[in-house]
Write a protein that holds these residues in place. Structure first.
Motif, PDB file in Angstrom:
ATOM      1  N   ASP B 156      32.910  60.886  10.191  1.00  0.00           N
ATOM      2  CA  ASP B 156      33.939  60.031   9.598  1.00  0.00           C
ATOM      3  C   ASP B 156      33.745  58.552   9.866  1.00  0.00           C
ATOM      4  OD1 ASP B 156      35.128  62.235   8.553  1.00  0.00           O
ATOM      5  OD2 ASP B 156      36.930  62.184   9.804  1.00  0.00           O
ATOM      6  N   MET B 157      32.685  58.177  10.581  1.00  0.00           N
ATOM      7  CA  MET B 157      32.496  56.758  10.903  1.00  0.00           C
ATOM      8  C   MET B 157      31.410  56.164  10.026  1.00  0.00           C
ATOM      9  SD  MET B 157      32.889  57.559  14.883  1.00  0.00           S
ATOM     10  CE  MET B 157      32.662  59.282  14.503  1.00  0.00           C
ATOM     11  N   ASN B 158      31.601  54.891   9.682  1.00  0.00           N
ATOM     12  CA  ASN B 158      30.675  54.252   8.747  1.00  0.00           C
ATOM     13  C   ASN B 158      30.035  52.985   9.267  1.00  0.00           C
ATOM     14  OD1 ASN B 158      33.108  55.531   6.813  1.00  0.00           O
ATOM     15  ND2 ASN B 158      31.007  56.068   6.268  1.00  0.00           N
ATOM     16  N   SER B 159      30.245  52.690  10.563  1.00  0.00           N
ATOM     17  CA  SER B 159      29.571  51.515  11.131  1.00  0.00           C
ATOM     18  C   SER B 159      29.446  51.704  12.626  1.00  0.00           C
ATOM     19  CB  SER B 159      30.384  50.250  10.854  1.00  0.00           C
ATOM     20  OG  SER B 159      31.598  50.290  11.595  1.00  0.00           O
ATOM     21  N   ALA B 160      28.554  50.924  13.209  1.00  0.00           N
ATOM     22  CA  ALA B 160      28.369  50.964  14.658  1.00  0.00           C
ATOM     23  C   ALA B 160      29.670  50.590  15.352  1.00  0.00           C
ATOM     24  CB  ALA B 160      27.252  50.011  15.056  1.00  0.00           C
ATOM     25  N   GLU B 161      30.387  49.616  14.768  1.00  0.00           N
ATOM     26  CA  GLU B 161      31.647  49.170  15.371  1.00  0.00           C
ATOM     27  C   GLU B 161      32.669  50.309  15.399  1.00  0.00           C
ATOM     28  OE1 GLU B 161      29.920  47.487  13.099  1.00  0.00           O
ATOM     29  OE2 GLU B 161      29.303  45.720  14.257  1.00  0.00           O
ATOM     30  N   GLU B 162      32.718  51.069  14.305  1.00  0.00           N
ATOM     31  CA  GLU B 162      33.655  52.200  14.272  1.00  0.00           C
ATOM     32  C   GLU B 162      33.260  53.257  15.292  1.00  0.00           C
ATOM     33  OE1 GLU B 162      35.080  52.000   9.589  1.00  0.00           O
ATOM     34  OE2 GLU B 162      34.169  53.844  10.362  1.00  0.00           O
ATOM     35  N   ALA B 163      31.966  53.491  15.403  1.00  0.00           N
ATOM     36  CA  ALA B 163      31.495  54.507  16.351  1.00  0.00           C
ATOM     37  C   ALA B 163      31.875  54.107  17.774  1.00  0.00           C
ATOM     38  CB  ALA B 163      29.984  54.688  16.226  1.00  0.00           C
ATOM     39  N   VAL B 164      31.676  52.844  18.099  1.00  0.00           N
ATOM     40  CA  VAL B 164      31.987  52.391  19.460  1.00  0.00           C
ATOM     41  C   VAL B 164      33.499  52.385  19.684  1.00  0.00           C
ATOM     42  CG1 VAL B 164      31.864  50.452  21.056  1.00  0.00           C
ATOM     43  CG2 VAL B 164      29.829  51.148  19.778  1.00  0.00           C
ATOM     44  N   ALA B 165      34.251  51.994  18.650  1.00  0.00           N
ATOM     45  CA  ALA B 165      35.714  52.026  18.790  1.00  0.00           C
ATOM     46  C   ALA B 165      36.180  53.452  19.049  1.00  0.00           C
ATOM     47  CB  ALA B 165      36.374  51.479  17.529  1.00  0.00           C
ATOM     48  N   TYR B 166      35.543  54.406  18.355  1.00  0.00           N
ATOM     49  CA  TYR B 166      35.891  55.815  18.560  1.00  0.00           C
ATOM     50  C   TYR B 166      35.570  56.240  19.990  1.00  0.00           C
ATOM     51  CZ  TYR B 166      35.005  60.871  18.460  1.00  0.00           C
ATOM     52  OH  TYR B 166      34.967  62.212  18.765  1.00  0.00           O
ATOM     53  N   ALA B 222      21.687  51.033  18.812  1.00  0.00           N
ATOM     54  CA  ALA B 222      20.889  52.130  18.255  1.00  0.00           C
ATOM     55  C   ALA B 222      21.327  52.467  16.829  1.00  0.00           C
ATOM     56  CB  ALA B 222      21.009  53.367  19.140  1.00  0.00           C
ATOM     57  N   ILE B 223      22.637  52.469  16.600  1.00  0.00           N
ATOM     58  CA  ILE B 223      23.124  52.778  15.250  1.00  0.00           C
ATOM     59  C   ILE B 223      22.681  51.699  14.274  1.00  0.00           C
ATOM     60  CG2 ILE B 223      25.192  52.983  13.811  1.00  0.00           C
ATOM     61  CD1 ILE B 223      26.535  54.415  16.143  1.00  0.00           C
ATOM     62  N   LYS B 224      22.807  50.453  14.716  1.00  0.00           N
ATOM     63  CA  LYS B 224      22.404  49.356  13.822  1.00  0.00           C
ATOM     64  C   LYS B 224      20.917  49.450  13.500  1.00  0.00           C
ATOM     65  CE  LYS B 224      26.077  46.147  14.448  1.00  0.00           C
ATOM     66  NZ  LYS B 224      26.694  45.063  15.197  1.00  0.00           N
ATOM     67  N   TYR B 225      20.131  49.719  14.532  1.00  0.00           N
ATOM     68  CA  TYR B 225      18.691  49.824  14.316  1.00  0.00           C
ATOM     69  C   TYR B 225      18.372  50.988  13.385  1.00  0.00           C
ATOM     70  CZ  TYR B 225      13.822  50.902  14.988  1.00  0.00           C
ATOM     71  OH  TYR B 225      12.506  51.180  14.746  1.00  0.00           O
ATOM     72  N   GLU B 226      18.976  52.138  13.687  1.00  0.00           N
ATOM     73  CA  GLU B 226      18.614  53.349  12.965  1.00  0.00           C
ATOM     74  C   GLU B 226      19.070  53.302  11.507  1.00  0.00           C
ATOM     75  OE1 GLU B 226      16.586  55.611  13.653  1.00  0.00           O
ATOM     76  OE2 GLU B 226      17.061  57.237  12.244  1.00  0.00           O
ATOM     77  N   ARG B 229      16.660  51.151   9.781  1.00  0.00           N
ATOM     78  CA  ARG B 229      15.376  51.837   9.640  1.00  0.00           C
ATOM     79  C   ARG B 229      15.410  52.843   8.490  1.00  0.00           C
ATOM     80  NH1 ARG B 229      12.627  56.477  10.622  1.00  0.00           N
ATOM     81  NH2 ARG B 229      14.580  57.558  11.130  1.00  0.00           N
ATOM     82  N   GLN B 230      16.507  53.613   8.426  1.00  0.00           N
ATOM     83  CA  GLN B 230      16.601  54.628   7.367  1.00  0.00           C
ATOM     84  C   GLN B 230      16.644  53.977   5.987  1.00  0.00           C
ATOM     85  OE1 GLN B 230      19.637  57.587   7.941  1.00  0.00           O
ATOM     86  NE2 GLN B 230      18.906  58.183   9.964  1.00  0.00           N
ATOM     87  N   ILE B 231      17.401  52.881   5.883  1.00  0.00           N
ATOM     88  CA  ILE B 231      17.497  52.198   4.584  1.00  0.00           C
ATOM     89  C   ILE B 231      16.123  51.670   4.175  1.00  0.00           C
ATOM     90  CG2 ILE B 231      18.462  50.167   3.401  1.00  0.00           C
ATOM     91  CD1 ILE B 231      21.023  50.681   5.198  1.00  0.00           C
ATOM     92  N   LYS B 251      12.926  48.442  24.307  1.00  0.00           N
ATOM     93  CA  LYS B 251      12.262  47.994  23.084  1.00  0.00           C
ATOM     94  C   LYS B 251      13.257  47.833  21.945  1.00  0.00           C
ATOM     95  CE  LYS B 251       7.629  49.615  24.078  1.00  0.00           C
ATOM     96  NZ  LYS B 251       7.724  50.672  25.114  1.00  0.00           N
ATOM     97  N   GLY B 252      14.442  48.420  22.092  1.00  0.00           N
ATOM     98  CA  GLY B 252      15.444  48.306  21.036  1.00  0.00           C
ATOM     99  C   GLY B 252      15.074  49.087  19.791  1.00  0.00           C
ATOM    100  N   LYS B 253      14.391  50.208  19.983  1.00  0.00           N
ATOM    101  CA  LYS B 253      13.959  51.008  18.832  1.00  0.00           C
ATOM    102  C   LYS B 253      14.206  52.485  19.084  1.00  0.00           C
ATOM    103  CE  LYS B 253      10.191  48.086  17.265  1.00  0.00           C
ATOM    104  NZ  LYS B 253       8.742  47.905  17.170  1.00  0.00           N
ATOM    105  N   THR B 254      14.224  53.282  17.995  1.00  0.00           N
ATOM    106  CA  THR B 254      14.289  54.739  18.155  1.00  0.00           C
ATOM    107  C   THR B 254      12.911  55.310  17.842  1.00  0.00           C
ATOM    108  OG1 THR B 254      14.929  55.131  15.844  1.00  0.00           O
ATOM    109  CG2 THR B 254      16.714  54.804  17.432  1.00  0.00           C
ATOM    110  N   TYR B 255      12.580  56.402  18.546  1.00  0.00           N
ATOM    111  CA  TYR B 255      11.290  57.057  18.348  1.00  0.00           C
ATOM    112  C   TYR B 255      11.494  58.541  18.082  1.00  0.00           C
ATOM    113  CZ  TYR B 255       9.258  52.814  20.226  1.00  0.00           C
ATOM    114  OH  TYR B 255       8.899  51.514  20.418  1.00  0.00           O
ATOM    115  N   ALA B 256      10.677  59.111  17.199  1.00  0.00           N
ATOM    116  CA  ALA B 256      10.802  60.545  16.895  1.00  0.00           C
ATOM    117  C   ALA B 256      10.489  61.364  18.143  1.00  0.00           C
ATOM    118  CB  ALA B 256       9.839  60.906  15.769  1.00  0.00           C
ATOM    119  N   MET B 257      11.369  62.336  18.488  1.00  0.00           N
ATOM    120  CA  MET B 257      11.128  63.229  19.630  1.00  0.00           C
ATOM    121  C   MET B 257      10.623  64.570  19.144  1.00  0.00           C
ATOM    122  SD  MET B 257      14.412  62.757  22.093  1.00  0.00           S
ATOM    123  CE  MET B 257      14.194  64.188  23.123  1.00  0.00           C
TER     124      MET B 257
END
Lengths: 480, 472
Positions: B156-166, B222-226, B229-231, B251-257
């Motif tokens: 239900d969240m659409n931004s990093a700010e919403e995720a952190v507020a949650y 991480a949300i902002k970066y990811e 990246r997806q876009i 590094k401020g990046k996400t890596y495939a695990m």
């Protein structure tokens, strides 16, 4: 008559009247253990510990102190039951040197009642097998005919009791592992109602089916043992609050008016003619003794074996996953990384049958197969359970053969696992239904091998089983 | 068409029970490795789990606090996988029949309120911890078997700010309910983020799961970066792969695990050692009765005391603030005055600390005494701050003693002040003229001069009155 020739109940009388000491009993058991060592019934023995305990008990008795209900009786535990400081190997290379860091509830209860633990019995590895040939420490031999198997998986327990190495033993029964060896060795063994005896400290094979029970030389001995080990255990959430009666109370009540159910599904073509005839004679004896024989129907009985191999293997695969080489037990001497450590330790530590069940269990639980196997098996289990409940609406006990044949030869079925699995067709449904069942000798075949009779009752009705069993045993004492 | 980011969160929170979830071992962070262990939590052969009722109660409390439906019937299942920190090689968790279903939380971002729905809350056990040393990897099973709740949101969240507020709201609620201490550095609260992007009006995109997020700041970045990246991947014509990605905070990046293909099959099935959990409605009601007063109710009460909505929101953001506020009020019942000091001075102190260390280190009675002295004009603001600094460092300090010791008592002697001010007025005719001409700012000059002449003890209110009298 030697001390070891007495039953547990008789020897208790001698102990309590101070005609024999616990130390003397332990010594005579160890003489017999040495004399019958070739049977390979025991994986480890604890003579020093047993003698020390026997001395304590004798002294307590001499001082006139109150002693436990089994004070001074030498017994044997199956090698999957933890007892602090003893090896609990499960007859597996994986746990070859594993020393119990704690004591199982059932063993603690026996110890507290004054029983003396003299050794741990050989078994099929992790209780998987019907002949005791799946032991990492060699097959156990049948004491009646040492070219035959003693049955499994509690083959060591049954053999030890039959060979008079001890006065009673504990076994575990997941699909017949107490009753089948009891039948093959000619002793009395009960698989109590699921939830009657605590499983805490008993190495799990299939948690929803496993149950601990005693193997003894007489019905009374068996009831005496079950009295001690039964009851709710706060450490095992699957134990029941149901009251534990005195199982010896009804032993001499006879069978007049008792309704004995016979289901045709237990008398199939697979039954050997000798077993069939002997069972029919036993049922006829009951009729003449005043019991009413009624026919009952268990239409889904033949599905039990399939249900059993799905459920028990699924649970086993998960239960045995803890044997990973990280914490205790076998660890491969050489490995590359942690996955290699698991792989090698388990490959080296487990025998073929255990590996087969683990693979089967993981398969039936895996994504895409769960519904077709595990979920369906659980559904069929309910059907079988309901059929048993319904059967018990018209009878007090059911009587069936324990096994279709008497003990087979060592090596006879060891390369045919399906033939081996079929050995358990009459015992497996009992675990699936969760009801109690006892196996007792009811005759011999032409080769002199014991034939087992299975007496089944509804949940928590072990007392009726003992009543019915004791009537037969008492009447046939002379023939033994 | 513009891109839309869709976020769902899985939050693991350790419950602060005395003992572990399935055995009687102590639930304690930071003890010597492998001292809070027994045959059950080290998976000795034959050991069996016994459910801790206290863990169930705490999970239900949290469920009730966020409006979940508490299921009368729930089932513990085994999640099977091999890892050295998982002693049994399966985790006891819940899948098909969780303890709590539904519910949700209201968040607010830039003045916009939004309801975030929950999917479920279930009870499970934590794993142990690996300790890597130069001589090899060791395992500490102290944490193994500690009760956890997993709180799963809807996407239900659409931004990093919403995720952190949650997350902030969820953490605050856990602390209000008192079922977890929510220390991120100790791992007692942990987050996994599921994130996907899609064009406005189109179906949901393929999601990735982000792991190793150890702070709210990391979640935000991480949300902002990811999502970026997806876009970028999609705009370059490359599909998103469903996979788990690890956030690298440096590094401020996400890596495939690992991708979905090599993800594990957990072979869940009901744990035959644990009977299904049946909780009656009476039991649920008895737990409901233990639910502490939560933020919305307290906010309402505080506004009735005269606090503004903004202040009431600030002071109820965390239970600790609200509890402290109420304690101070019990000694000094001036809600607005107390609230102002807490939201200004106390929060300033807290914000200077690391997130996990933000604890109010004050004796509420001492603070109340100090505030009373200040309100009564016994000390001025500078004096109040000086005492506050000392109280923050030393909980035993006595404000009245400090006033004496530091000579902070305000000069409230009108006669003496008049003498001082007469001299200042006489010496500064230019400033007098300005003040008379209506330049009110000049008053600050007189106050400053008065402070200088009295070593900061002059009561500014009195100074103000006397100056006006003198220049009449």
């Amino acid at each position: 008559m030697k001390y070891i020739d007495y039953s547990l109940s008789e020897i208790l009388d001698l102990l309590n009247s101070k005609k024999v000491t616990a130390v003397e009993l332990v010594n005579s058991c160890f003489e017999q253990i040495e004399a019958t060592a070739d049977l390979n019934a025991l994986n480890s023995t604890y003579k020093e510990m047993a003698l020390a305990r026997a001395k304590e008990i004798d002294e307590a008795r001499t001082r006139g102190e109150k002693v436990g209900a089994l004070a001074g009786v030498p017994i044997v535990l199956k090698d999957n039951i933890n007892f602090l400081g003893t090896k609990t190997s499960c007859a597996s290379k994986f746990l070859e040197n594993f020393v119990s860091p704690y004591t199982a509830t059932c063993a603690k209860k026996l110890y507290d009642a004054g029983a003396i633990i003299i050794g741990k019995a050989n078994m099929d590895e992790f209780a998987m097998g019907s002949s005791n040939e799946n032991s990492a420490f060699g097959a156990v031999k049948n004491p009646v005919d040492n070219t035959c198997v003693p049955g499994g998986s509690s083959g060591g327990s049954a053999c030890s009791v039959a060979a008079k190495q001890c006065f009673a033993a504990l076994g575990t029964d997941t699909g017949g592992s107490i009753r089948e060896p009891s039948s093959f060795c000619g002793v009395v063994g009960i698989k109590p109602t699921y939830g009657r005896v605590s499983r805490y400290g008993v190495v799990a094979f299939a948690s929803s089916l496993d149950q601990v029970g005693p193997l003894t030389r007489t019905v009374r001995d068996n009831a005496t043992m079950l009295n001690i080990i039964s009851g709710k255990d706060e450490a095992d959430m699957t134990t029941s609050n149901t009251a534990v009666p005195d199982f010896t109370a009804n032993l001499d009540k006879g069978v007049k008016g008792i309704k004995i159910g016979v289901a045709k599904q237990f008398f199939t073509d697979q039954l050997s003619s000798e077993v069939s005839t002997t069972l029919k004679n036993a049922i006829e004896w009951y009729r003449q003794a005043g019991a009413e024989i009624v026919e009952v129907d268990l239409p889904s009985l033949d599905t039990a074996l399939a249900v059993y191999y799905v459920i028990s293997s699924a649970e086993a695969a998960s239960n045995l996953a803890r044997f990973d080489g990280v914490k205790y037990g076998r660890r491969a001497p050489v490995y590359k990384d942690v996955v290699d450590l698991y792989f090698k330790s388990r490959t080296q530590g487990f025998g073929a049958e255990v590996k087969r069940r683990i693979m089967l269990g993981n398969y039936v639980l895996s994504s895409g197969y769960y519904d077709a196997f595990y979920r369906k098996a659980k559904r069929v289990q309910k059907v079988i359970r309901n059929e048993f409940n319904k059967a018990f609406e018209s009878c007090d006990v059911l009587i069936s053969p324990t096994t279709a044949t008497t003990a087979f030869k060592l090596g006879e079925k060891s390369n045919d696992c399906v033939a081996m699995y079929l050995t358990d067709i009459f015992t497996v449904p009992i675990n699936i239904a969760g009801v109690p069942a006892l196996s007792m000798p009811c005759g011999k075949d032409s080769k002199g091998l014991p034939i087992g009779m299975q007496i089944i009752a509804k949940h928590f009705n072990e007392a009726t089983i003992y009543q019915v069993a004791n009537a037969f045993e008492t009447a046939h004492k002379e023939e033994k | 068409m513009s891109w839309k980011t869709v976020i769902g969160l899985e939050v693991h929170s350790e419950l602060n029970t005395n003992t572990k979830c399935f055995c009687g071992c102590k639930n304690e962070f930071g003890d010597k490795p492998n001292t809070n262990c027994c045959p059950v939590c080290t998976a000795m052969p034959g050991a069996l789990p016994v459910l801790n009722r206290d863990a169930v109660e705490r999970a239900i409390l949290m469920g009730l606090a966020v409006g979940c439906k508490i299921n009368n019937y729930s089932v513990f299942e085994r999640k099977n996988y091999f890892y050295p920190d998982l002693s049994k090689a399966y985790q006891i968790s819940q899948l098909e029949y969780p303890l709590c279903l539904g519910g949700g939380l209201e968040i607010e971002v830039d003045g916009v309120k939004k309801f975030i729905r929950l999917d479920r809350i279930h009870l499970e056990e934590d794993a142990g911890k690996l300790i890597h040393t130069p001589h090899g990897t060791l395992v500490d099973y102290n944490r193994g078997g500690v009760p956890l709740i997993e709180i799963v949101s809807k996407p239900d969240m659409n931004s990093a700010e919403e995720a952190v507020a949650y997350l902030e709201k969820l953490r605050s609620t856990l602390l209000y309910v008192g079922v977890s201490d929510c220390k991120m550095q100790e791992g007692s609260i942990r987050f996994d983020v599921n994130i996907s992007v899609n064009r406005e009006g189109e179906p949901l995109g393929t999601r990735t799961e982000l792991k190793n997020l150890n702070s709210f700041k990391a979640v935000m970045r991480a949300i902002k970066y990811e999502s970026t990246r997806q876009i970028e991947e999609l705009e370059a014509g490359r599909p998103i792969i469903q996979e788990t990605r690890r956030w690298d905070d440096e590094k401020g990046k996400t890596y495939a695990m690992r991708s979905k293909e090599d993800s594990q099959d957990y072979r869940y099935f009901p744990d035959p050692d644990l009977i299904p959990l049946n909780v009656t409605n009476e039991y649920i009601d008895s737990i409901r009765a233990k639910l502490p007063k939560l933020a919305p109710q307290r906010k309402k009460e505080y506004m009735e005391m005269g606090l503004t909505e903004q202040d009431a929101t600030l002071i109820t953001n965390e239970r600790e603030y609200a509890d402290f506020f109420e304690k101070v009020l019990s000694y000094f019942n001036e809600p607005k005055f107390v609230c102002n000091w807490i939201t200004a001075e106390v929060f300033k102190k807290l914000n200077a600390l690391e997130e996990d260390d933000r604890k109010i280190n004050l004796n509420p009675e001492s603070l109340a005494q100090m505030l009373k002295l200040y309100k009564d004009g016994e000390i001025n603001q500078a004096g109040a701050r000086k005492i506050f600094d000392i109280l923050w460092e030393n909980g035993d300090a006595d404000p009245n003693e400090l006033v004496e010791k530091l000579g902070l008592k305000q000069m409230n002697d009108t006669g003496a002040l008049r003498a001082v001010l007469e001299k200042i007025v006489n010496d500064n005719p230019k400033a007098v003229a300005e003040l008379k001409g209506g330049n009110e700012k000049t008053m600050a000059f007189f106050v400053g001069q008065a402070m200088k002449a009295t070593q900061g003890k002059a009561n500014p209110k009195l100074v103000n009155e006397i100056v006006r009298e003198l220049i009449k």
